[in-house]
Design an enzyme around this catalytic site. Structure first.
Site, mmCIF file in Angstrom:
data_model
loop_
_atom_site.group_PDB
_atom_site.id
_atom_site.type_symbol
_atom_site.label_atom_id
_atom_site.label_comp_id
_atom_site.label_asym_id
_atom_site.label_seq_id
_atom_site.Cartn_x
_atom_site.Cartn_y
_atom_site.Cartn_z
ATOM 1 N N HIS A 102 0.854 -1.178 0.000
ATOM 2 C CA HIS A 102 0.000 0.000 0.000
ATOM 3 C C HIS A 102 0.898 1.238 0.000
ATOM 4 O O HIS A 102 1.457 1.607 1.034
ATOM 5 C CB HIS A 102 -0.910 0.002 1.227
ATOM 6 C CG HIS A 102 -1.906 -1.112 1.251
ATOM 7 N ND1 HIS A 102 -2.984 -1.155 0.383
ATOM 8 C CD2 HIS A 102 -1.993 -2.230 2.022
ATOM 9 C CE1 HIS A 102 -3.693 -2.244 0.627
ATOM 10 N NE2 HIS A 102 -3.116 -2.916 1.609
ATOM 11 N N HIS A 112 -0.496 -6.760 -5.185
ATOM 12 C CA HIS A 112 -0.564 -8.009 -4.417
ATOM 13 C C HIS A 112 0.066 -9.114 -5.253
ATOM 14 O O HIS A 112 -0.041 -9.131 -6.486
ATOM 15 C CB HIS A 112 -2.030 -8.354 -4.127
ATOM 16 C CG HIS A 112 -2.271 -9.815 -3.888
ATOM 17 N ND1 HIS A 112 -2.687 -10.673 -4.882
ATOM 18 C CD2 HIS A 112 -2.116 -10.571 -2.776
ATOM 19 C CE1 HIS A 112 -2.798 -11.890 -4.391
ATOM 20 N NE2 HIS A 112 -2.463 -11.862 -3.116
ATOM 21 N N ASN A 114 1.188 -13.577 -4.741
ATOM 22 C CA ASN A 114 1.492 -14.728 -3.905
ATOM 23 C C ASN A 114 1.811 -15.934 -4.766
ATOM 24 O O ASN A 114 1.360 -16.032 -5.918
ATOM 25 C CB ASN A 114 0.368 -15.029 -2.906
ATOM 26 C CG ASN A 114 -0.814 -15.727 -3.544
ATOM 27 O OD1 ASN A 114 -0.810 -16.933 -3.732
ATOM 28 N ND2 ASN A 114 -1.841 -14.958 -3.877
ATOM 29 N N GLY A 264 -6.706 -21.936 11.291
ATOM 30 C CA GLY A 264 -6.086 -21.522 12.541
ATOM 31 C C GLY A 264 -4.783 -20.794 12.334
ATOM 32 O O GLY A 264 -3.895 -20.825 13.183
#
Length: 310
Positions: A102, A112, A114, A264
């Site tokens: 950002h 972005h 990945n 998790g």
């Protein structure tokens, strides 16, 4: 396919991802010229851990996060088995590098990227594995030459793997980073791929490497070209408003966010993608003929930026 499965080398993938995180952080630090990444290593109680690196209050980047994670467990999260029901009951390992940038200046796009690897295993059965990833660009005040450069680098990453690869994964990106409730794309796209294993391990891994290493080739020149463009409070407020779309997509649609939260994962690292400042405005409409209106009219619907179909 069985032969390809037997060649899976998880250690090789992990070594590449750790090195990629180092390389991207080094290039972003150089591009910023002021701030440094701060590393936060973490462990996951259910298995695995990672390295979260965040740069804040930079000369160029308001916030940049580059995360590596390697997590494993006995049961796949629901977000992973929803479209792959055959994975239910298998243990899994997931590793990847994910980053979101950002910038301060509204003329420098948010971006972005990945790259990731999943493997699901069950005793007595062949492992199920795949690669995924991509990169996409979210400008606020787009410059068409930047968008063309971005897509040209994306195509260059794909071309060694087949003439049709760029078109396929560019289309997938346009469709994936789409806000259905807004009827607009998140930005100008790039590449998105998932569930890649049909090429065999070595070739699939090589493609993931090409995409991971291509990100800085695509992004850093745009940063250099736009970081000194003057702007005022009007542009800043529009940037903060448009960042709201980024938040909406990540919390409602993003598979990686859902997988991380459902498995998790570490919440701070998962939500590192969120911008540090953002705003919403009821019923906003850009002024006719304004640069803001041009974003909506031309850049938030899929385009053939390289003129391949002309």
């Amino acid at each position: 396919m069985q032969a390809a499965m037997q060649q899976v080398d998880k250690a090789q993938v992990k070594a590449f991802l750790l090195a990629l995180q180092d390389q991207i952080c080094a290039q972003l630090t150089a591009a910023d010229g002021k701030a440094q990444f701060v590393e936060d290593s973490w462990q996951r109680a259910e298995g695995g851990g990672g390295r979260s690196r965040v740069l804040t209050h930079g000369a160029v980047f308001e916030q940049a996060g580059v995360n590596f994670s390697h997590v494993f467990g006995d049961k796949m999260p629901g977000s992973a088995t929803a479209h792959r029901p055959e994975l239910a009951g298998r243990g899994f390992e997931a590793m990847g590098v994910s980053l979101v940038i950002h910038p301060n200046n509204p003329h420098v796009p948010t971006s972005h990227a990945n790259v990731r690897f999943f493997i699901a295993e069950k005793e007595g059965e062949a492992p199920v594995w795949w690669f995924g990833g991509g990169f996409d660009l979210t400008p606020f005040y787009p410059v068409e030459a930047d968008v063309v450069h971005w897509h040209q680098v994306a195509k260059n990453c794909c071309d060694p793997f087949g003439a049709e690869v760029y078109a396929e994964y560019k289309k997938w990106c346009d469709e994936y980073f789409y806000l259905k409730h807004r009827q607009e794309t998140r930005g100008v796209g790039g590449l998105f791929f998932d569930d890649l294993n049909e090429w065999g391990f070595a070739r699939s891994f090589a493609f993931m490497q090409s995409v991971g290493e291509g990100f800085c080739q695509a992004y850093i020149p745009i940063v250099a070209a736009r970081k000194n463009t003057p702007y005022g409070e009007h542009e800043r407020q529009f940037q903060l408003y448009r960042r709201g779309r980024y938040v909406e997509f990540n919390l409602v649609f993003d598979r990686g966010t859902l997988f991380g939260l459902q498995s998790g994962g570490r919440t701070e690292s998962i939500l590192m993608s969120m911008p540090p400042l953002v705003r919403w405005e009821y019923g906003y409409q850009p002024q006719a003929g304004s640069p803001e209106a041009l974003l909506y009219q031309r850049y938030l619907t899929p385009q053939d930026w390289l003129g391949l179909n002309g």
